[in-house]
Design a protein around this motif. Structure first.
Motif, PDB file in Angstrom:
ATOM      1  N   THR A 189       0.847  -1.189   0.000  1.00 31.17           N
ATOM      2  CA  THR A 189       0.000   0.000   0.000  1.00 31.17           C
ATOM      3  C   THR A 189       0.878   1.233   0.000  1.00 31.17           C
ATOM      4  O   THR A 189       1.810   1.343   0.797  1.00 31.17           O
ATOM      5  CB  THR A 189      -0.915   0.009   1.240  1.00 31.17           C
ATOM      6  OG1 THR A 189      -1.721  -1.167   1.213  1.00 31.17           O
ATOM      7  CG2 THR A 189      -1.803   1.233   1.249  1.00 31.17           C
TER       8      THR A 189
ATOM      9  N   LEU B  84       0.979   5.554  -0.162  1.00 32.14           N
ATOM     10  CA  LEU B  84       0.213   6.768   0.039  1.00 32.14           C
ATOM     11  C   LEU B  84       0.458   7.694  -1.142  1.00 32.14           C
ATOM     12  O   LEU B  84       1.570   8.163  -1.359  1.00 32.14           O
ATOM     13  CB  LEU B  84       0.629   7.452   1.346  1.00 32.14           C
ATOM     14  CG  LEU B  84      -0.218   8.650   1.781  1.00 32.14           C
ATOM     15  CD1 LEU B  84      -1.666   8.217   2.022  1.00 32.14           C
ATOM     16  CD2 LEU B  84       0.353   9.286   3.035  1.00 32.14           C
TER      17      LEU B  84
ATOM     18  N   GLU C 239      -3.680  11.818  -0.776  1.00 33.16           N
ATOM     19  CA  GLU C 239      -4.356  11.390   0.452  1.00 33.16           C
ATOM     20  C   GLU C 239      -4.973  10.017   0.289  1.00 33.16           C
ATOM     21  O   GLU C 239      -5.735   9.573   1.137  1.00 33.16           O
ATOM     22  CB  GLU C 239      -5.428  12.412   0.835  1.00 33.16           C
ATOM     23  CG  GLU C 239      -4.858  13.750   1.276  1.00 33.16           C
ATOM     24  CD  GLU C 239      -5.907  14.628   1.914  1.00 33.16           C
ATOM     25  OE1 GLU C 239      -7.100  14.334   1.770  1.00 33.16           O
ATOM     26  OE2 GLU C 239      -5.513  15.611   2.557  1.00 33.16           O
TER      27      GLU C 239
ATOM     28  N   ASN D 196      -4.751   5.890  -0.123  1.00 31.69           N
ATOM     29  CA  ASN D 196      -3.980   4.671   0.006  1.00 31.69           C
ATOM     30  C   ASN D 196      -4.169   3.880  -1.279  1.00 31.69           C
ATOM     31  O   ASN D 196      -5.290   3.543  -1.645  1.00 31.69           O
ATOM     32  CB  ASN D 196      -4.470   3.842   1.194  1.00 31.69           C
ATOM     33  CG  ASN D 196      -3.865   4.322   2.492  1.00 31.69           C
ATOM     34  OD1 ASN D 196      -2.797   4.914   2.502  1.00 31.69           O
ATOM     35  ND2 ASN D 196      -4.544   4.072   3.588  1.00 31.69           N
TER      36      ASN D 196
ATOM     37  N   GLU E 196      -3.134   0.533  -3.495  1.00 31.35           N
ATOM     38  CA  GLU E 196      -2.508  -0.782  -3.554  1.00 31.35           C
ATOM     39  C   GLU E 196      -1.997  -0.986  -4.977  1.00 31.35           C
ATOM     40  O   GLU E 196      -2.760  -0.911  -5.942  1.00 31.35           O
ATOM     41  CB  GLU E 196      -3.504  -1.887  -3.197  1.00 31.35           C
ATOM     42  CG  GLU E 196      -3.749  -2.031  -1.714  1.00 31.35           C
ATOM     43  CD  GLU E 196      -4.577  -0.917  -1.122  1.00 31.35           C
ATOM     44  OE1 GLU E 196      -5.632  -0.583  -1.703  1.00 31.35           O
ATOM     45  OE2 GLU E 196      -4.168  -0.341  -0.096  1.00 31.35           O
TER      46      GLU E 196
ATOM     47  N   LYS F  59     -10.272   4.310   3.873  1.00 34.34           N
ATOM     48  CA  LYS F  59      -8.861   4.281   3.511  1.00 34.34           C
ATOM     49  C   LYS F  59      -8.226   2.930   3.829  1.00 34.34           C
ATOM     50  O   LYS F  59      -7.188   2.584   3.296  1.00 34.34           O
ATOM     51  CB  LYS F  59      -8.101   5.407   4.203  1.00 34.34           C
ATOM     52  CG  LYS F  59      -8.132   5.315   5.720  1.00 34.34           C
ATOM     53  CD  LYS F  59      -7.712   6.632   6.346  1.00 34.34           C
ATOM     54  CE  LYS F  59      -6.248   6.890   6.169  1.00 34.34           C
ATOM     55  NZ  LYS F  59      -5.452   5.903   6.886  1.00 34.34           N
ATOM     56  N   ASP F  60      -8.867   2.158   4.696  1.00 34.53           N
ATOM     57  CA  ASP F  60      -8.332   0.839   5.017  1.00 34.53           C
ATOM     58  C   ASP F  60      -9.133  -0.272   4.352  1.00 34.53           C
ATOM     59  O   ASP F  60      -9.170  -1.402   4.838  1.00 34.53           O
ATOM     60  CB  ASP F  60      -8.340   0.624   6.537  1.00 34.53           C
ATOM     61  CG  ASP F  60      -7.373   1.556   7.234  1.00 34.53           C
ATOM     62  OD1 ASP F  60      -6.350   1.894   6.624  1.00 34.53           O
ATOM     63  OD2 ASP F  60      -7.640   1.952   8.378  1.00 34.53           O
TER      64      ASP F  60
ATOM     65  N   ARG G 212      -8.592  -1.990   1.953  1.00 32.13           N
ATOM     66  CA  ARG G 212      -7.784  -3.131   1.538  1.00 32.13           C
ATOM     67  C   ARG G 212      -7.865  -4.264   2.556  1.00 32.13           C
ATOM     68  O   ARG G 212      -7.587  -5.416   2.243  1.00 32.13           O
ATOM     69  CB  ARG G 212      -6.321  -2.712   1.379  1.00 32.13           C
ATOM     70  CG  ARG G 212      -5.653  -2.363   2.703  1.00 32.13           C
ATOM     71  CD  ARG G 212      -4.278  -1.782   2.507  1.00 32.13           C
ATOM     72  NE  ARG G 212      -3.592  -1.555   3.772  1.00 32.13           N
ATOM     73  CZ  ARG G 212      -3.815  -0.511   4.569  1.00 32.13           C
ATOM     74  NH1 ARG G 212      -4.707   0.390   4.221  1.00 32.13           N
ATOM     75  NH2 ARG G 212      -3.159  -0.358   5.690  1.00 32.13           N
TER      76      ARG G 212
ATOM     77  N   TYR H  33       2.590  10.241  12.252  1.00 31.36           N
ATOM     78  CA  TYR H  33       1.839   9.112  11.706  1.00 31.36           C
ATOM     79  C   TYR H  33       0.917   8.583  12.752  1.00 31.36           C
ATOM     80  O   TYR H  33       1.272   8.549  13.913  1.00 31.36           O
ATOM     81  CB  TYR H  33       2.816   8.013  11.284  1.00 31.36           C
ATOM     82  CG  TYR H  33       2.182   6.699  10.935  1.00 31.36           C
ATOM     83  CD1 TYR H  33       1.682   6.478   9.662  1.00 31.36           C
ATOM     84  CD2 TYR H  33       2.061   5.696  11.902  1.00 31.36           C
ATOM     85  CE1 TYR H  33       1.084   5.276   9.339  1.00 31.36           C
ATOM     86  CE2 TYR H  33       1.463   4.504  11.587  1.00 31.36           C
ATOM     87  CZ  TYR H  33       0.986   4.293  10.309  1.00 31.36           C
ATOM     88  OH  TYR H  33       0.389   3.104  10.003  1.00 31.36           O
ATOM     89  N   PRO H  34      -0.224   8.135  12.422  1.00 27.96           N
ATOM     90  CA  PRO H  34      -0.846   8.149  11.109  1.00 27.96           C
ATOM     91  C   PRO H  34      -1.977   9.178  11.055  1.00 27.96           C
ATOM     92  O   PRO H  34      -3.065   8.884  10.631  1.00 27.96           O
ATOM     93  CB  PRO H  34      -1.391   6.730  10.994  1.00 27.96           C
ATOM     94  CG  PRO H  34      -1.768   6.392  12.420  1.00 27.96           C
ATOM     95  CD  PRO H  34      -0.911   7.242  13.327  1.00 27.96           C
TER      96      PRO H  34
ATOM     97  N   LYS I  82      -4.164  12.283   9.853  1.00 25.66           N
ATOM     98  CA  LYS I  82      -4.511  12.820   8.539  1.00 25.66           C
ATOM     99  C   LYS I  82      -5.121  14.207   8.730  1.00 25.66           C
ATOM    100  O   LYS I  82      -5.796  14.459   9.701  1.00 25.66           O
ATOM    101  CB  LYS I  82      -5.511  11.896   7.880  1.00 25.66           C
ATOM    102  CG  LYS I  82      -6.088  12.406   6.584  1.00 25.66           C
ATOM    103  CD  LYS I  82      -7.221  11.511   6.163  1.00 25.66           C
ATOM    104  CE  LYS I  82      -7.953  12.098   4.982  1.00 25.66           C
ATOM    105  NZ  LYS I  82      -9.144  11.327   4.670  1.00 25.66           N
TER     106      LYS I  82
ATOM    107  N   GLU J  32      -5.937   8.850  12.691  1.00 22.38           N
ATOM    108  CA  GLU J  32      -6.287   7.525  12.198  1.00 22.38           C
ATOM    109  C   GLU J  32      -6.589   6.632  13.397  1.00 22.38           C
ATOM    110  O   GLU J  32      -5.889   6.638  14.389  1.00 22.38           O
ATOM    111  CB  GLU J  32      -5.146   6.929  11.399  1.00 22.38           C
ATOM    112  CG  GLU J  32      -5.528   5.586  10.826  1.00 22.38           C
ATOM    113  CD  GLU J  32      -4.431   5.024   9.960  1.00 22.38           C
ATOM    114  OE1 GLU J  32      -4.759   4.416   8.964  1.00 22.38           O
ATOM    115  OE2 GLU J  32      -3.254   5.185  10.293  1.00 22.38           O
TER     116      GLU J  32
END
Lengths: 502, 388
Positions: free
Chosen positions: A126, A128, A131, A133, A135, A434-435, A437, B265-266, B268, B281
């Motif tokens: 993954t 960045l 903004e 993410n 894959e 965003k997650d 995946r 991190y992380p 945003k 996050e």
């Protein structure tokens, strides 16, 4: 109490997480955990889990598990990730682990497809981008093929042979006299044919066969044959171009190993040269790694390489490693988003981004000529968002189950509405896009349950023993004392869970 | 319960720590702000010449604009004046400090003729005149103390009080050319949560139970009534190797949350209107299997996963939610728990009719195939409201 009307609750239809808790129907749960549903209306504690391996050093830090059907059995292929290095193992059974068959720095995930008992593996991660993410395949990495026998995975496809062979008239025989070009093509253990190499020109005579010496040999057990290819007699004068010519396989002219340095006394007529080998020169010698792999009508399809997140690479039928750089390409119209998934359904290839779906149809011609149809401009899925069914890809009977941003949705050429996850819409909408995946779906038809790995590393189950529609499916979350990353089905109905360190 | 006054920062956008002018003027103005008058230095910084507000220019042509303000200070800057006492820093706030609500006060422009710019708030129908009171009370929704949201805008050792959102509308229907806010003060109420809270055991593995007890035999002590969540914080590093603090919070409502602070991190950020907003996050765990009991005097939890391979001390804090229902505004240190690392990763098989979970339980220097039988975490089901 004289006028009291008792409320009888005799059915439990699972979690309702839609709107306010007050909106929960009486036959649903406003919250539940670690339960299962009996075929009747009973609610029980979920089944416990046990360790799956009986080896001295069990695998740790599991990122991904795929079901892998070899020619000999149903097995697992497992990615672990420790200290920045992804390692792939082949778990043949509880007591047998091969590998690592492949180890790559930064491989946090991989795409997988099996064909002919072989495993095709594409490392990805993954990244960045802005903004988003994204894959996509690892930079400088390639598609790998694993034979399923415990030997290390090797880079798919292969380079043409190099070197300078000698050519001379052999014993008495026959050819059509004239200037011919000759070359050799390697055949790997997985059936891949390389581009012609060691190209040389030679003028044959009518009454002699042709013999070849100094043929390059590597001794590799991965090279099982070397095929002689030749042009028909060329008109004179010859322009000296050894490559941009039409080569054909010479019938019967094969070295059946990668050790012999010669091939003697080959006779043929130009009329025997029928099987064209020229297209091999257009193939990728190294196939870049991508984040999406699937099989479509015996073709391997790969999308989302490090440098191109919208162009798909499509192999020749039955030759997963033979991908033409000229006409083996299909393109999802670019919009800044990467292709995230692809799946065949009813002979149509559906290709998804996170919020868009298109289709291609194999017309029998070159992939670059396949017609493309826009299916949905708002719905798509993530890299593991199409439910896998046992050891097949994703289609079950005549539909797919897809985890879109909208919900868990039945797909039969269109996304059906309301979605299967209608009753838990608030839970689903709370997942972080965003997650996406991390969302993985497995359909267990024997148990009649969907298993969905959520980005928070828990499992959402959907029991459809009462029917697979949004009203009858019964949802319930499962939570363990470790974070769950991945899930697979093994030996028809064995649910396997992979956990990482969290 | 007490009264709080907070100085305005010199620059809302700059990472430069707020500076305070040693020579204030017109203490009297701020004596009416609610208890801050005895802090002359604080008032001086508010009215110091050259200290101007922020100007927003609207080019949208919509006739209105919305601005967001994040107030930021160093944790060591003495800016909190509690009950008229000399200002203290964030780091010096007493244990159990909870902010019960704040408001922002803006000076009437007619009352500050000496500034380089007239203290002006173009907002609604005020337009710099026709303000009937010395101060105008603005909306304070979302105003809270935040110190666990790292960003490029919040350096180590800083915290923010924010964010405040204001909507500005042209008074005459035309587009507002600009809006300026200057010479404002923050004021509010606070509570000190005196307590005699304890927990046991003091060392545990992830997955073990931990029990918190509130001793309220002393009437001055507080129960857990207003404790909204319990946070486990431990030091670790992010994917770039930067030091961060990872916070794993178990909420009273049953959810759990993890986020990181202290590094880049992380987290945003979005940057609408040029103003940073913070979205750490995080992942949430639905339905809280970690809570065994959450009562007034006893809280029993299963220590949640999320500590990776960490072994060491974990700071525990109880986060207090304002009983008035406004946003969280305080935290109470609970002590230090020693976490021992147990690696539970691996491949598992669901076993029909098995009544417990058998998981890998690899402790430091222990065998790599060690396992442990554990209970299935809190199987439960809660129906909808009956007769509601």
């Amino acid at each position: 109490m004289r006028d009291h009307s008792p409320i009888k609750i005799d059915t439990f239809n699972g979690l309702w997480r839609r709107g306010a808790p007050d909106d929960t129907p009486l036959d649903h749960f406003q919250s539940c955990n670690n339960i299962k549903f009996s075929p009747g209306n009973d609610v029980l504690t979920r089944d416990g889990i046990g360790i799956s391996q009986s080896v001295g050093i069990p695998l740790q830090s599991v990122k991904r598990i795929y079901n892998y059907s070899t020619n000999n059995g149903n097995t697992l292929i497992v990615l672990t990730y420790v200290a920045g290095i992804g390692r792939i193992y082949h778990v043949a059974d509880a007591a047998t682990v091969y590998g690592p068959i492949l180890a790559i720095t930064g491989m946090t995930d991989f795409a997988f497809a099996s064909y002919g008992g072989r495993a095709y593996i594409s490392p990805f991660s993954t990244f960045l981008v802005g903004e988003l993410n994204v894959e996509k395949g690892l930079s400088g990495e390639f598609l790998y093929v694993y034979a399923g026998d415990g030997t290390a995975a090797r880079k798919a496809a292969g380079s043409p042979m190099t070197g300078n062979m000698t050519i001379a008239n052999g014993a008495a025989g026959h050819t059509d006299p004239g200037l011919h070009l000759f070359a050799f093509v390697r055949e790997t253990v997985s059936g891949y044919l390389s581009a012609p190499g060691m190209n040389e020109a030679f003028t044959t005579s009518a009454t002699s066969s042709v013999s070849f010496g100094n043929v390059t040999a590597s001794g590799s057990p991965l090279i099982v044959k070397r095929h002689l290819v030749a042009t028909r007699a060329l008109p004179l004068p010859f322009d000296g171009d050894l490559f941009n010519q039409t080569y054909y396989f010479v019938p019967g002219a094969v070295i059946n190993n990668d050790t012999d340095l010669f091939l003697n006394n080959i006779s043929f007529y130009d009329a025997d040269l029928l099987e064209d080998a020229s297209h091999l020169m257009d193939n990728y010698a190294e196939i870049p790694a991508g984040a999406v792999l699937c099989m479509y009508r015996s073709r391997l399809v790969l999308f989302s390489t490090f440098t191109d997140i919208t162009t798909g690479l499509v192999s020749a039928p039955g030759e997963p490693e033979a991908i033409s750089q000229i006409d083996g390409l299909i393109t999802f119209p670019p919009d800044g988003n990467p292709v995230t998934n692809a799946q065949e359904l009813r002979d149509i290839l559906y290709v998804m981004k996170r919020s868009k779906t298109i289709s291609f149809t194999d017309t029998g011609g070159a992939p670059s000529l396949w017609p493309m149809i826009l299916v949905d401009t708002a719905l798509g899925t993530g890299v593991h968002g199409i439910a896998t069914v046992l050891d097949s890809g994703g289609s079950n009977v005549d539909f797919l189950i897809i985890g879109t941003f909208q919900g868990v949705t039945l797909f039969n050429g269109k996304y059906n509405s309301p979605e299967l996850s209608y009753k838990v819409e608030s839970l689903w909408k709370n997942l972080t896009h965003k997650d996406w995946r991390l969302v993985q779906i497995v359909n267990a038809p024997i148990q009649k349950e969907l298993y969905i790995i959520l980005p928070n590393h828990t499992v959402l189950k959907g029991n459809y023993s009462n029917g697979m529609d949004w009203k009858k499916i019964r949802w319930s979350p499962d939570i363990y004392q470790m974070g769950v990353n991945t899930i697979a089905i093994y030996n028809i109905d064995q649910i396997i869970i992979g956990a990482d360190v969290f | 319960m007490g009264i709080l006054v907070i100085s305005r920062p010199t620059s809302i956008f700059s990472l430069t720590p707020a500076t305070r002018s040693p020579n204030g003027v017109a203490d009297g103005w701020w004596g009416q702000a609610g208890g801050g008058s005895s802090d002359a230095a604080l008032l001086a910084s508010i009215e110091a010449s050259g200290v101007n507000g922020i100007t927003y220019v609207d080019n949208s042509g919509t006739g209105s604009l919305t601005i967001e303000i994040i107030f930021k200070w160093n944790k060591t800057d003495p800016i909190f004046a509690l009950d008229g006492a000399p200002a203290i820093s964030y780091n010096d706030l007493p244990a159990g400090f909870a902010l019960n609500g704040t408001l922002i006060m803006v000076m009437d422009p007619r009352e500050n003729p000496n500034g380089p710019y007239r203290a002006t708030l173009y907002r609604s129908l005020t337009q710099g005149y026709n303000v009937g009171s010395e101060f105008e009370k603005l909306e304070t929704t979302g105003l809270k103390i935040v110190d666990d949201d790292p960003s490029v805008f919040i350096g180590a050792g800083q915290f923010i009080l924010g964010a405040l959102s204001l909507s500005l509308t042209s008074p005459i229907g035309a587009n507002p050319i600009f809006a300026t806010i200057s010479n404002y003060v923050l004021t509010g109420l606070y509570t000190l949560y005196t307590n005699d809270w304890s927990f046991s055991p003091s060392s545990a593995f992830v997955g073990d139970r931990i029990t918190f007890t509130a001793d309220v035999t002393n009437p001055a002590n507080h129960s857990f009534e207003n404790v909204d969540r319990i946070t486990f914080s431990y030091p670790t590093t992010d994917s770039n190797g930067a030091s961060i603090i990872r916070n794993i919070a178990v909420y009273k409502n049953g959810s759990a949350l993890s986020n990181d602070s202290g590094g880049g991190y992380p987290v945003k950020y979005s940057n609408s209107s040029g103003i940073p907003t913070i979205e750490p996050e995080e992942f949430t765990v639905e339905n809280g299997p970690y809570i065994i009991e959450w009562g007034l005097y006893v809280i029993t939890l299963i220590i949640p996963w999320g500590f990776e391979d960490y072994t060491g001390e974990v700071e525990l804090t109880g986060e207090v939610k304002d009983p008035k229902g406004t946003q969280f505004s305080g935290s109470v240190p609970l002590g230090t728990l020693t976490i021992s690392y147990a690696d539970t990763s691996g491949i598992y098989a669901v076993t029909p009719n098995k009544t417990n979970d058998t998981i890998y339980y690899r402790v430091l220097l222990g065998p790599v195939d060690a396992t442990e039988d554990v209970v299935i975490p809190i199987p439960s089901a809660k129906t909808g409201f009956v007769g509601g």
